[in-house]
Structures are given as C-alpha cells and as structure tokens.
Enzyme design. Sequence first.
Site, PDB file in Angstrom:
ATOM      1  N   CYS A 164       3.327   8.623   0.912  1.00 16.47           N
ATOM      2  CA  CYS A 164       3.893   7.731   1.925  1.00 16.47           C
ATOM      3  C   CYS A 164       4.154   6.387   1.248  1.00 16.47           C
ATOM      4  O   CYS A 164       3.225   5.771   0.726  1.00 16.47           O
ATOM      5  CB  CYS A 164       2.862   7.605   3.054  1.00 16.47           C
ATOM      6  SG  CYS A 164       3.309   6.457   4.346  1.00 16.47           S
ATOM      7  N   GLU A 183       0.824  -1.200   0.000  1.00 15.43           N
ATOM      8  CA  GLU A 183       0.000   0.000   0.000  1.00 15.43           C
ATOM      9  C   GLU A 183       0.863   1.257   0.000  1.00 15.43           C
ATOM     10  O   GLU A 183       1.956   1.279   0.569  1.00 15.43           O
ATOM     11  CB  GLU A 183      -0.915  -0.005   1.236  1.00 15.43           C
ATOM     12  CG  GLU A 183      -1.758  -1.270   1.285  1.00 15.43           C
ATOM     13  CD  GLU A 183      -2.727  -1.345   2.452  1.00 15.43           C
ATOM     14  OE1 GLU A 183      -3.626  -2.181   2.378  1.00 15.43           O
ATOM     15  OE2 GLU A 183      -2.583  -0.582   3.424  1.00 15.43           O
ATOM     16  N   CYS A 189       0.824  -1.140  15.788  1.00 21.77           N
ATOM     17  CA  CYS A 189       0.842  -0.943  14.330  1.00 21.77           C
ATOM     18  C   CYS A 189       0.249  -2.155  13.611  1.00 21.77           C
ATOM     19  O   CYS A 189       0.630  -3.300  13.876  1.00 21.77           O
ATOM     20  CB  CYS A 189       2.277  -0.716  13.872  1.00 21.77           C
ATOM     21  SG  CYS A 189       2.427  -0.579  12.078  1.00 21.77           S
ATOM     22  N   CYS A 239       5.887  -3.864  16.342  1.00 18.36           N
ATOM     23  CA  CYS A 239       5.275  -2.818  17.184  1.00 18.36           C
ATOM     24  C   CYS A 239       3.806  -3.187  17.474  1.00 18.36           C
ATOM     25  O   CYS A 239       3.041  -3.478  16.553  1.00 18.36           O
ATOM     26  CB  CYS A 239       5.339  -1.452  16.500  1.00 18.36           C
ATOM     27  SG  CYS A 239       7.027  -0.919  16.182  1.00 18.36           S
ATOM     28  N   CYS A 281      -1.623   6.363   9.675  1.00 10.68           N
ATOM     29  CA  CYS A 281      -0.384   5.799  10.201  1.00 10.68           C
ATOM     30  C   CYS A 281      -0.693   4.532  10.985  1.00 10.68           C
ATOM     31  O   CYS A 281      -1.595   4.507  11.810  1.00 10.68           O
ATOM     32  CB  CYS A 281       0.305   6.776  11.136  1.00 10.68           C
ATOM     33  SG  CYS A 281       0.669   8.332  10.369  1.00 10.68           S
ATOM     34  N   CYS A 293       6.176  -6.456   7.783  1.00 10.15           N
ATOM     35  CA  CYS A 293       7.228  -5.879   8.629  1.00 10.15           C
ATOM     36  C   CYS A 293       7.533  -6.877   9.737  1.00 10.15           C
ATOM     37  O   CYS A 293       6.661  -7.630  10.155  1.00 10.15           O
ATOM     38  CB  CYS A 293       6.731  -4.565   9.252  1.00 10.15           C
ATOM     39  SG  CYS A 293       7.993  -3.672  10.209  1.00 10.15           S
TER      40      CYS A 293
HETATM   41  N1  SAH Z   1       9.074   1.412  10.362  1.00  7.39           N
HETATM   42  C1  SAH Z   1       9.137   2.827  10.205  1.00  7.39           C
HETATM   43  C2  SAH Z   1       8.119   3.401   9.239  1.00  7.39           C
HETATM   44  C3  SAH Z   1       6.681   2.917   9.369  1.00  7.39           C
HETATM   45  S1  SAH Z   1       5.736   3.497  10.739  1.00  7.39           S
HETATM   46  C4  SAH Z   1       9.017   3.498  11.557  1.00  7.39           C
HETATM   47  O1  SAH Z   1       8.832   2.800  12.555  1.00  7.39           O
HETATM   48  O2  SAH Z   1       9.168   4.715  11.632  1.00  7.39           O
HETATM   49  C5  SAH Z   1       5.377   5.151  10.392  1.00  7.39           C
HETATM   50  C6  SAH Z   1       4.878   5.910  11.623  1.00  7.39           C
HETATM   51  O3  SAH Z   1       3.534   5.532  11.991  1.00  7.39           O
HETATM   52  C7  SAH Z   1       5.730   5.683  12.850  1.00  7.39           C
HETATM   53  O4  SAH Z   1       6.091   6.898  13.426  1.00  7.39           O
HETATM   54  C8  SAH Z   1       4.811   4.919  13.774  1.00  7.39           C
HETATM   55  O5  SAH Z   1       5.134   5.127  15.120  1.00  7.39           O
HETATM   56  C9  SAH Z   1       3.451   5.448  13.386  1.00  7.39           C
HETATM   57  N2  SAH Z   1       2.361   4.544  13.755  1.00  7.39           N
HETATM   58  C10 SAH Z   1       2.402   3.204  13.773  1.00  7.39           C
HETATM   59  N3  SAH Z   1       1.224   2.707  14.174  1.00  7.39           N
HETATM   60  C11 SAH Z   1       0.420   3.760  14.421  1.00  7.39           C
HETATM   61  C12 SAH Z   1      -0.930   3.873  14.853  1.00  7.39           C
HETATM   62  N4  SAH Z   1      -1.681   2.797  15.098  1.00  7.39           N
HETATM   63  N5  SAH Z   1      -1.435   5.126  14.971  1.00  7.39           N
HETATM   64  C13 SAH Z   1      -0.694   6.211  14.700  1.00  7.39           C
HETATM   65  N6  SAH Z   1       0.581   6.162  14.284  1.00  7.39           N
HETATM   66  C14 SAH Z   1       1.139   4.938  14.152  1.00  7.39           C
END
Ligand code: SAH
Length: 349
Positions: free
Chosen positions: A104, A91, A118, A115, A335, A111
């Site tokens: 983006c 995506e 996420c 986390c 995000c 991944c």
């Molecule tokens: N792996 C990289 C890029 C992908 S995440 C990284 O960790 O930066 C991109 C951003 O989205 C990160 O800052 C992450 O903390 C944020 N993010 C992830 N899950 C989220 C969620 N459920 N709500 C809001 N932001 C989120």
Amino acid sequence: MKTAVSSLPMSALQALVAKAGLERFRADQIFSWIHGRGVTRWDAMTNLARPLRERLAEEWMIEDLVLDRQLDTEDGTSKLVLATGDGHRIETVLIPEERKLTQCVSTQVGCRMGCRFCATAQLGLTRNLTPGEIVAQVRHGVAWAEAHGMRLSNLVYMGMGEPFDNYDGTLDSVRILLEPLGRHFSTRKITISTVGHIDGLSRLSREDLQVNLAVSLNATTQQVRETIMPASKRWPLQALLETLRRFPLEKRRRITLEYVLIDGVNDSDEDAERLASIARSMRSKVNLIRLNPFVGCPFSPPTVKRTERFEQLVRARNVTVILRRSRGSEIAAGCGQLALQPGPDRTSH
Ligand code: SAH
C-alpha cells in the site's frame, strides 16, 4: 538544481538523454539500473564509463527515501516509515496474504480531503510526493519482500494522500512501474483508490492506461456522505455515480466500491439496500471494512453481528461483496490509520 531522473517515465528520460547529447541506449541502461535493479548510486552503474558516471552524478539525481522505522505485527503486516530528502516522513504498508504480497503506497505527505474517519486527513496536506518518491517506496517494498523470501505481487494506491489530488505524480509513477525495463507490473496488479475525485476520474478515462479502480464510497446518501467526507460537497454523490457508470472499463474489469462501516452512521439496513442498488447500477464489487479507530477518532465500528447482517443484506441482492479483515491495526498500519505519531525520534528539519 539537479534533475530528478528517477521521476521520469521512459519517454521523458529518453528525451533528457537526447538533450544531454548521450547515445539513445543510455536511457535504457539508466532506467533499468534505477527501476529494474533498484540501484540509486551512479558509481554502481558499471556499464557506464567512469567519466560519464561522474558527469551524471553532478547533473542528475536519484530520489531515495531513508528507512526510518519498521513496525511489524503478528499477522505478518509491516509498516515502513520512510523519510524524504527534505525531512518529511511518510508511510507504506506491506500486507502478505496466502498467495500474494500487496504493498500500500502513499501519494502525498498528509492529505487535504478531510475525511472525518481517517487519521491521515487530520494531518492536512504538506506536499505531493514526486513520482520518484512514490516508486522509491516500491523499491523499499521489493527489498522487504526479498528479505522475507517473497515476491511483491500487487500495489494499491491507498496509503497517505488522495492519488488524484497528485494526478501527474501518481500517473507518472504508474507508468514507471509498468515499464518492462523497470518493475514491469501488470496493469491488473495495480489499483488506484480515490475519494471520488471526479476531475481525476474523467482525466483517467481519457488516458491510454487501464489500472484497477477503487472508489471510497462510504455512504449511500449525499447528506451522510458530505458530513463524513467533505470532498463530497465538491464532487457530489450522484455526479460521482454517473461518472463511474460511464467509465470505460476493459472487459472483465469491475470498479471496487469501498465502504467503511461506521456505527450508527452508515450501517443501517436501508444503507445496505441502497449500497446494493448502487453496486448493481454499474460493473462493480463491494469491499466492506469495519472502521479502524485512531486516537481522537469521533466514530466507532459497528458490532461484528451488525457487520455480518449488513454484508448479508448486500449479498442477498446479488452483489459481490467481500468483508476485508483489518490488517496491521495494532501498529496503526490499518486503513485510515496512517498518520505519524509525534515521538522523540521524529525527524526534524
Ligand atoms: N484517498 C484515497 C486513498 C486513501 S484511503 C481514497 O480515499 O480512496 C484508503 C481507504 O481506506 C479508503 O477506502 C478509505 O475509505 C479507507 N479508510 C479511511 N479511514 C479508514 C478507517 N479509519 N478505517 C477503515 N478504513 C478507512
């Protein structure tokens, strides 16, 4: 196996052209067709004689992604679901703002950073995207922009995947996108966002390449950080902060510290104070965002009131802080929401 020329930065394409016994200027022509004009078919490259086009079509290939679905929101955000040649779907999201259009992009299918807040992490990792597949997303982004009378101005590596877990793929895609004969992005318009992958940060600090850097901090203590971001066990908070403080930033550049606010987990007054002192210990700015929930997400976002208090506490300590509005969350393009929902139209392989 055909050589995927769309994954090659200019220097590598020049070497390949020389090895194939072609004239030097062919590299420029091919590069600008693919990356400047977005042409993915050899027979459309009209300044190459037909026999040459035929020969290249047999030996070399241009990676493309097929548009599978497009999901639009009322706020103007659009999510493109793109299929790879081997049947995976990834995506990318287009985010129009007043004076800019940000795309983006994803760096991996899934991944493996894990986390807990996420959605992409819940998929696990299938494979890295090639540089050609990363720039193919931008080709779709440019087409989308043209169709909407806009110009693609910014790129953020914040889609599916951890860019530094696919270090070479990510860096080669950036090099391709910076090329004058390609999209010719400015290094100031490209941001790489990382989970806090210290090895990748150290490697990047030795490269002759300055892009904007964003780090997903998301917690102010090791204890909390490692419960929501398992990758923090491998790359502990204190070591990460030291790496960031030493990072050789060009003048007037700042590291973006991203902080997803999660109710009852990392949103206390003490967190705000610790976040401010972390931010003040390096050249940085803070991006706050309320958690975007997804199906099966064990957390929720704090109230708007709590969010505003947190923001004010950080700002009161003289830190530049921006509360990001969530865009595209109703189509799961926000995000942390990039994960394919299984559905009847899912491409099987
Ligand atoms: N792996 C990289 C890029 C992908 S995440 C990284 O960790 O930066 C991109 C951003 O989205 C990160 O800052 C992450 O903390 C944020 N993010 C992830 N899950 C989220 C969620 N459920 N709500 C809001 N932001 C989120």
